[in-house]
Motif scaffolding. Structure first.
Motif, PDB file in Angstrom:
ATOM      1  N   ARG A  22       0.810  -1.224   0.000  1.00 40.22           N
ATOM      2  CA  ARG A  22       0.000   0.000   0.000  1.00 40.22           C
ATOM      3  C   ARG A  22       0.839   1.268   0.000  1.00 40.22           C
ATOM      4  O   ARG A  22       0.416   2.311  -0.509  1.00 40.22           O
ATOM      5  N   GLY A  76       3.757   1.544  -1.492  1.00 43.81           N
ATOM      6  CA  GLY A  76       4.657   1.539  -2.641  1.00 43.81           C
ATOM      7  C   GLY A  76       5.905   0.712  -2.447  1.00 43.81           C
ATOM      8  O   GLY A  76       6.773   0.692  -3.328  1.00 43.81           O
ATOM      9  N   TRP A 132      -2.639   1.202  -2.969  1.00 42.18           N
ATOM     10  CA  TRP A 132      -1.578   1.806  -3.769  1.00 42.18           C
ATOM     11  C   TRP A 132      -2.106   2.207  -5.147  1.00 42.18           C
ATOM     12  O   TRP A 132      -1.859   3.314  -5.613  1.00 42.18           O
TER      13      TRP A 132
END
Length: 289
Positions: free
Chosen positions: A222, A224, A259
């Motif tokens: 989430r 990255g 994300w």
């Protein structure tokens, strides 16, 4: 900076299970494309011996092992192996492994495997799977490689070798991927020709992706973060413990829903163009370029 490999290009090589070898695209072409497409005629009769069109959702004539059935094209990032820190199981891995151990074999193969595929083909996952990641040195596979590297050149002093001997003493084979040893000479051969050779080659030549070998997998959390996935754990461990040079390829097999929801398209930008840009940022973060 190298663009992440997003989609298919003339340099893409895919393994065709029908012919049992890796063939280049476009020789592989349409029958290796994802199931979420419209009709793709396959004209590669010289490779596959098939000529057909596929409906969306229909089984393909061939399935390239480098192709992930995800809502964005096949994505390959090249990163510094020493920048990868954490490992994560696939979101459905725990119950999949439980079913393999506790359910009848026919039920696992004919039902659970198909359900796992259907859940995983979208490639976008919610939940907290990324928060359950672990540091790579905590993995049993990592510790075995680390210990083997420490005791070389006498691989027989390693914990990994001791476990192999223990299995043989109990009348069970020692199995490593597709390799099986049922005797001590066979066990020695696996270590000398494969496990020790992996470490020695890594120290001498750095990381090199072997032609035809499966690609290491990874997922994006989430925040990255690029998290190591199931495939290629021993190779990554060998690269890290030996301080190997070279870039480590990672096939992105899934991303966290949060994300993806946080990515913003620019004016007139297509979805694929946006993903190319975002994946390039992930690659830059983990390659140091």
């Amino acid at each position: 900076m190298r663009q992440p490999h997003l989609g298919f290009g003339p340099d893409t090589a895919l393994r065709c299970p029908k012919v049992g070898r890796t063939v280049p695209l476009p020789a592989f072409r349409a029958c290796a494309l994802r199931r979420k497409t419209t009709h793709f005629p396959c004209n590669d009769t010289e490779i596959c011996g098939r000529n057909e069109s596929r409906r969306p959702g229909a089984a393909s004539a061939c399935e390239g092992t480098m192709i992930g059935a995800i809502p964005f094209p096949f994505t390959l990032l090249h990163v510094d192996p020493h920048r990868l820190e954490r490992y994560v199981d696939e979101p459905h891995q725990n119950w999949y492994l439980w079913s393999a151990q506790h359910l009848p074999r026919f039920l696992h193969r004919n039902a659970v495997v198909r359900v796992k595929y259907l859940l995983g083909r979208k490639g976008v996952f919610g939940g907290n799977w990324d928060l359950e990641s672990r540091l790579l040195p905590e993995l049993p596979s990592y510790r075995l490689v680390e210990d083997l590297h420490r005791v070389l050149p006498d691989f027989r002093k390693s914990l990994w070798y001791a476990r192999g001997l223990e299995a043989l003493d109990r009348g069970r084979p020692f199995v490593h991927k597709t390799l099986t040893a049922r005797t001590v000479p066979e066990l020695d051969r696996i270590f000398v020709e494969n496990l020790v050779a992996l470490i020695e080659t890594m120290k001498k030549d750095g990381y090199r992706q072997v032609q035809g070998a499966d690609l290491p997998g990874g997922m994006i959390g989430r925040d990255g973060a690029l998290l190591k996935g199931n495939r290629g754990r021993h190779r990554l461990a060998a690269a890290q413990v030996t301080g190997a040079s070279g870039l480590y390829p990672i096939e992105v097999t899934g991303v966290h829903r949060l994300w993806l929801a946080g990515r913003q398209r620019r004016n007139g930008e297509s979805r694929n163009a946006m993903l190319v840009r975002e994946f390039a940022q992930v690659e830059k973060r983990y390659s140091g370029s």
